[in-house]
Design an enzyme around this catalytic site. Structure first.
Site, PDB file in Angstrom:
ATOM      1  N   ARG A 146      -9.809   3.092  -6.132  1.00 18.84           N
ATOM      2  CA  ARG A 146     -11.248   2.951  -5.869  1.00 18.84           C
ATOM      3  C   ARG A 146     -11.843   4.302  -5.461  1.00 18.84           C
ATOM      4  O   ARG A 146     -11.133   5.139  -4.877  1.00 18.84           O
ATOM      5  CB  ARG A 146     -11.453   1.931  -4.738  1.00 18.84           C
ATOM      6  CG  ARG A 146     -12.890   1.488  -4.580  1.00 18.84           C
ATOM      7  CD  ARG A 146     -13.020   0.440  -3.481  1.00 18.84           C
ATOM      8  NE  ARG A 146     -14.347  -0.148  -3.483  1.00 18.84           N
ATOM      9  CZ  ARG A 146     -14.808  -0.963  -2.542  1.00 18.84           C
ATOM     10  NH1 ARG A 146     -14.037  -1.307  -1.527  1.00 18.84           N
ATOM     11  NH2 ARG A 146     -16.027  -1.455  -2.613  1.00 18.84           N
ATOM     12  N   HIS A 195       0.848  -1.200   0.000  1.00 14.51           N
ATOM     13  CA  HIS A 195       0.000   0.000   0.000  1.00 14.51           C
ATOM     14  C   HIS A 195       0.887   1.255   0.000  1.00 14.51           C
ATOM     15  O   HIS A 195       0.385   2.357   0.202  1.00 14.51           O
ATOM     16  CB  HIS A 195      -0.861   0.048   1.263  1.00 14.51           C
ATOM     17  CG  HIS A 195      -1.867  -1.056   1.401  1.00 14.51           C
ATOM     18  ND1 HIS A 195      -2.725  -1.418   0.390  1.00 14.51           N
ATOM     19  CD2 HIS A 195      -2.174  -1.848   2.458  1.00 14.51           C
ATOM     20  CE1 HIS A 195      -3.522  -2.402   0.829  1.00 14.51           C
ATOM     21  NE2 HIS A 195      -3.196  -2.682   2.065  1.00 14.51           N
ATOM     22  N   TYR A 254     -11.286   0.149  -9.729  1.00 14.13           N
ATOM     23  CA  TYR A 254     -12.146  -0.926  -9.220  1.00 14.13           C
ATOM     24  C   TYR A 254     -13.478  -0.925  -9.975  1.00 14.13           C
ATOM     25  O   TYR A 254     -13.976  -1.972 -10.402  1.00 14.13           O
ATOM     26  CB  TYR A 254     -12.376  -0.657  -7.728  1.00 14.13           C
ATOM     27  CG  TYR A 254     -13.206  -1.658  -6.962  1.00 14.13           C
ATOM     28  CD1 TYR A 254     -12.593  -2.661  -6.213  1.00 14.13           C
ATOM     29  CD2 TYR A 254     -14.598  -1.585  -6.936  1.00 14.13           C
ATOM     30  CE1 TYR A 254     -13.350  -3.562  -5.459  1.00 14.13           C
ATOM     31  CE2 TYR A 254     -15.361  -2.478  -6.201  1.00 14.13           C
ATOM     32  CZ  TYR A 254     -14.727  -3.465  -5.467  1.00 14.13           C
ATOM     33  OH  TYR A 254     -15.484  -4.357  -4.729  1.00 14.13           O
TER      34      TYR A 254
HETATM   35  N1  LIG Z   1     -13.200 -10.637  -5.605  1.00 13.57           N
HETATM   36  C1  LIG Z   1     -13.582  -9.427  -5.239  1.00 13.57           C
HETATM   37  N2  LIG Z   1     -14.258  -8.639  -6.098  1.00 13.57           N
HETATM   38  C2  LIG Z   1     -14.667  -7.411  -5.737  1.00 13.57           C
HETATM   39  N3  LIG Z   1     -14.438  -6.859  -4.520  1.00 13.57           N
HETATM   40  C3  LIG Z   1     -13.757  -7.604  -3.625  1.00 13.57           C
HETATM   41  C4  LIG Z   1     -13.302  -8.908  -3.942  1.00 13.57           C
HETATM   42  N4  LIG Z   1     -12.673  -9.403  -2.858  1.00 13.57           N
HETATM   43  C5  LIG Z   1     -12.738  -8.469  -1.899  1.00 13.57           C
HETATM   44  N5  LIG Z   1     -13.396  -7.382  -2.361  1.00 13.57           N
HETATM   45  C6  LIG Z   1     -13.714  -6.144  -1.643  1.00 13.57           C
HETATM   46  O1  LIG Z   1     -12.549  -5.330  -1.533  1.00 13.57           O
HETATM   47  C7  LIG Z   1     -12.570  -4.623  -0.280  1.00 13.57           C
HETATM   48  C8  LIG Z   1     -11.389  -5.045   0.542  1.00 13.57           C
HETATM   49  O2  LIG Z   1     -10.306  -4.276   0.078  1.00 13.57           O
HETATM   50  P1  LIG Z   1      -8.826  -4.814   0.022  1.00 13.57           P
HETATM   51  O3  LIG Z   1      -8.795  -6.171  -0.527  1.00 13.57           O
HETATM   52  O4  LIG Z   1      -8.061  -3.745  -0.683  1.00 13.57           O
HETATM   53  O5  LIG Z   1      -8.406  -4.845   1.556  1.00 13.57           O
HETATM   54  S1  LIG Z   1      -6.904  -4.703   2.105  1.00 13.57           S
HETATM   55  O6  LIG Z   1      -6.494  -3.307   1.894  1.00 13.57           O
HETATM   56  O7  LIG Z   1      -6.047  -5.661   1.448  1.00 13.57           O
HETATM   57  O8  LIG Z   1      -7.035  -5.000   3.567  1.00 13.57           O
HETATM   58  C9  LIG Z   1     -13.885  -5.005   0.384  1.00 13.57           C
HETATM   59  O9  LIG Z   1     -14.817  -4.033  -0.074  1.00 13.57           O
HETATM   60  P2  LIG Z   1     -16.179  -3.718   0.696  1.00 13.57           P
HETATM   61  O10 LIG Z   1     -17.074  -4.885   0.449  1.00 13.57           O
HETATM   62  O11 LIG Z   1     -16.720  -2.479   0.052  1.00 13.57           O
HETATM   63  O12 LIG Z   1     -15.853  -3.521   2.131  1.00 13.57           O
HETATM   64  C10 LIG Z   1     -14.125  -6.376  -0.195  1.00 13.57           C
HETATM   65  O13 LIG Z   1     -15.438  -6.819  -0.087  1.00 13.57           O
END
Ligand SMILES: Nc1ncnc2c1ncn2[C@@H]1O[C@H](COP(=O)(O)OS(=O)(=O)O)[C@@H](OP(=O)(O)O)[C@H]1O
Length: 361
Positions: free
Chosen positions: A172, A148, A241
């Site tokens: 995003r 990050h 995203y």
């Molecule tokens: N496969 C897939 N497709 C779409 N979206 C996904 C996917 N996997 C994880 N997520 C959503 O991504 C959010 C988590 O962000 P990160 O993966 O960046 O988290 S981290 O920074 O690594 O901790 C979190 O978003 P929110 O649902 O809005 O909270 C996850 O639900």
């Protein structure tokens, strides 16, 4: 670490280990002198070169800057601001790079069914957070390296014009990132008695807008990568995203081309692109046993459920959580910060993808 225990295989001499411990303690001391603010749930945030960090992550950031010196041509850095789709990007990059030349989903892809996407690519700051410096040469090529870190804080060897490595940045919309961060941080466990209960959305908006969130301010983070992607498009791919959600196949092709593993006509006609999209989609990954159970975070002193990386995975979920005035507050800053930069976040979520149906608020 699940994906490569050899990175910490103990082949260092006692003298080398002592030296690493001393360097770690010096970093701790350095960090303790930096400006501090009580951040989300009272996790202290430290200001370092214009960005805010949780202390253990910052030790990792500084260690990476000092100890990571040999980027390889095949290295792929998967970069995001936290809660911007890291887990998704890791799964997609892993599935694309680990396919063999056959036309169908193969065992390389399938291993995503039995390992958490966060274990497909190390989170470098956590990897470097402790005293022992990992030996990344022990990782198989191509190395998928997750971080990050803001662009300006990446090791010089990686920002250098001559760096052979490539960077993929997934961006995003800030309000969705903010809402996702609130939920994630509120699920985190900590043994520190000073850590408060849940943060409210109100408090989170205040802090986020001041840039006071892990790796914040989000706008500077996004802009640094955006500008660099304009300057060096062959080395830095900038994805959103929302675009990946709206057109997943086109974006998987874009990723594969950038990674240097374009889909062959045979792979295209066998439907492999759609299979990879399906394999890595939110519904599929969030339902897997490996992603629903277990915890992580020990190396950074917190407990995070593996399932916390999957919440809703939607575009525009902020509408369910932010009052209009909160949304407006973030939007005003976003407009101001991005004005004239060429980077924008569409004010309305794009039209839902066919299989998202009417779930969009
Ligand atoms: N496969 C897939 N497709 C779409 N979206 C996904 C996917 N996997 C994880 N997520 C959503 O991504 C959010 C988590 O962000 P990160 O993966 O960046 O988290 S981290 O920074 O690594 O901790 C979190 O978003 P929110 O649902 O809005 O909270 C996850 O639900």
């Amino acid at each position: 670490m699940l994906f490569n225990p050899h990175c910490f295989d103990g082949s260092k001499t006692e003298g080398e280990r002592d030296g690493e411990l001393r360097a770690y303690q010096q970093r701790q001391e350095e960090i303790s002198k930096l400006p501090v603010e009580m951040g989300w749930r009272n996790f202290p945030l430290r200001l370092y070169h214009g960005f805010w960090f949780h202390e253990p992550h910052l030790n990792g950031v500084i260690s990476i800057r000092r100890n990571f010196c040999r980027p390889a041509p095949s290295d792929l850095f998967l970069v995001t601001f936290p809660k911007s789709g890291t887990t998704w990007l890791k799964a997609l990059a892993f599935a694309i790079t680990n396919r063999s030349s056959g036309h169908h989903i193969n065992s390389g892809h399938r291993s995503i069914l039995s390992r958490h996407p966060q274990d497909c690519s190390p989170y470098l700051e956590a990897f470097y957070a402790g005293p022992q410096v990992p030996d990344l040469d022990a990782m198989p090529s191509p190395r998928l390296l997750g971080t990050h870190m803001p662009y300006s804080l990446l090791p010089e060897s990686l920002r250098d014009e001559g760096s052979p490595s490539r960077i993929i940045y997934l961006c995003r919309e800030p309000k969705d990132t903010l809402v996702s961060t609130v939920h994630f941080i509120n699920t985190m466990g900590s043994e520190q008695s000073s850590i408060a209960g849940a943060i409210s959305m109100d408090q989170a908006v205040e802090l986020f807008c001041k840039g006071l969130s892990p790796y914040g301010p989000v706008w500077e983070h996004q802009l640094e990568y955006w500008r660099e992607s304009q300057r060096r498009p062959d080395k830095l791919l900038f994805l959103k995203y929302e675009d990946v959600m709206a057109e997943p196949e086109a974006n998987v092709r874009k990723l594969a081309n950038f990674i240097g593993r374009p889909f062959s006509p045979e792979e295209e006609s066998s439907g492999l692109v759609a299979e990879i999209v399906e394999l890595c989609c939110f519904e599929k990954l969030s339902g897997l046993e490996v992603n629903r159970t277990g915890v992580r975070g020990k190396e950074i002193g917190v407990t995070i459920n593996n399932s916390s990386f999957f919440r809703k995975g939607k575009v525009g979920d902020w509408r369910e959580h932010l009052l209009p005035e909160m949304a407006e507050k973030v939007d005003v800053i976003t407009r101001d910060m991005l004005q004239g930069t060429g980077l924008s976040h569409s004010p309305e979520p794009p039209a839902p993808h066919a299989d998202q149906g009417d779930e969009m608020p």
